[in-house]
Motif scaffolding. Structure first.
Motif, short mmCIF file in Angstrom:
data_model
loop_
_atom_site.label_atom_id
_atom_site.label_comp_id
_atom_site.label_asym_id
_atom_site.label_seq_id
_atom_site.Cartn_x
_atom_site.Cartn_y
_atom_site.Cartn_z
N PHE A 97 0.79 -1.24 0.00
CA PHE A 97 0.00 0.00 0.00
C PHE A 97 0.82 1.28 0.00
O PHE A 97 0.27 2.37 0.08
N SER A 141 -0.82 5.06 -0.04
CA SER A 141 -2.00 5.29 -0.87
C SER A 141 -3.27 4.99 -0.07
O SER A 141 -3.41 3.88 0.45
N LYS A 171 -6.30 4.44 -1.16
CA LYS A 171 -7.04 3.37 -1.82
C LYS A 171 -6.39 2.01 -1.57
O LYS A 171 -7.07 1.04 -1.22
N LYS A 172 -5.08 1.93 -1.72
CA LYS A 172 -4.39 0.65 -1.52
C LYS A 172 -4.43 0.21 -0.06
O LYS A 172 -4.56 -0.97 0.23
N ASP A 220 -7.90 -1.16 0.50
CA ASP A 220 -7.99 -2.51 -0.08
C ASP A 220 -7.29 -3.53 0.81
O ASP A 220 -7.79 -4.63 1.01
N TYR A 221 -6.15 -3.16 1.36
CA TYR A 221 -5.36 -4.06 2.21
C TYR A 221 -6.11 -4.45 3.48
O TYR A 221 -6.03 -5.59 3.92
#
Length: 67
Positions: free
Chosen positions: A37, A52, A54-55, A58-59
């Motif tokens: 991320f 990030s 967003k990352k 997601d993680y």
């Protein structure tokens, strides 16, 4: 040029809080390219970090809300 309205970078302190880990844990993981991320870049003798939003989201499980 398109304007980006979302937060561009998560601070180390915030990522540590979200993941329930220490700030040093996050820094070392980024420096060693362990986490998907973000990035760590050494500029002379100083490390700089990019996480990030967003990352990181997601993680931790997509739409999962954190307090």
């Amino acid at each position: 040029m398109q304007q980006v309205e979302e937060q561009q970078n998560i601070k180390i302190k915030e990522a540590a809080r979200i993941l329930g880990k220490s700030e040093q844990f996050i820094r070392i993981g980024l420096q060693r390219n362990i986490f998907p991320f973000g990035y760590a870049v050494k500029m002379s003798s100083v490390w700089t970090y990019h996480i990030s939003p967003k990352k990181l989201n997601d993680y931790v499980g997509g739409g999962k809300q954190t307090k």
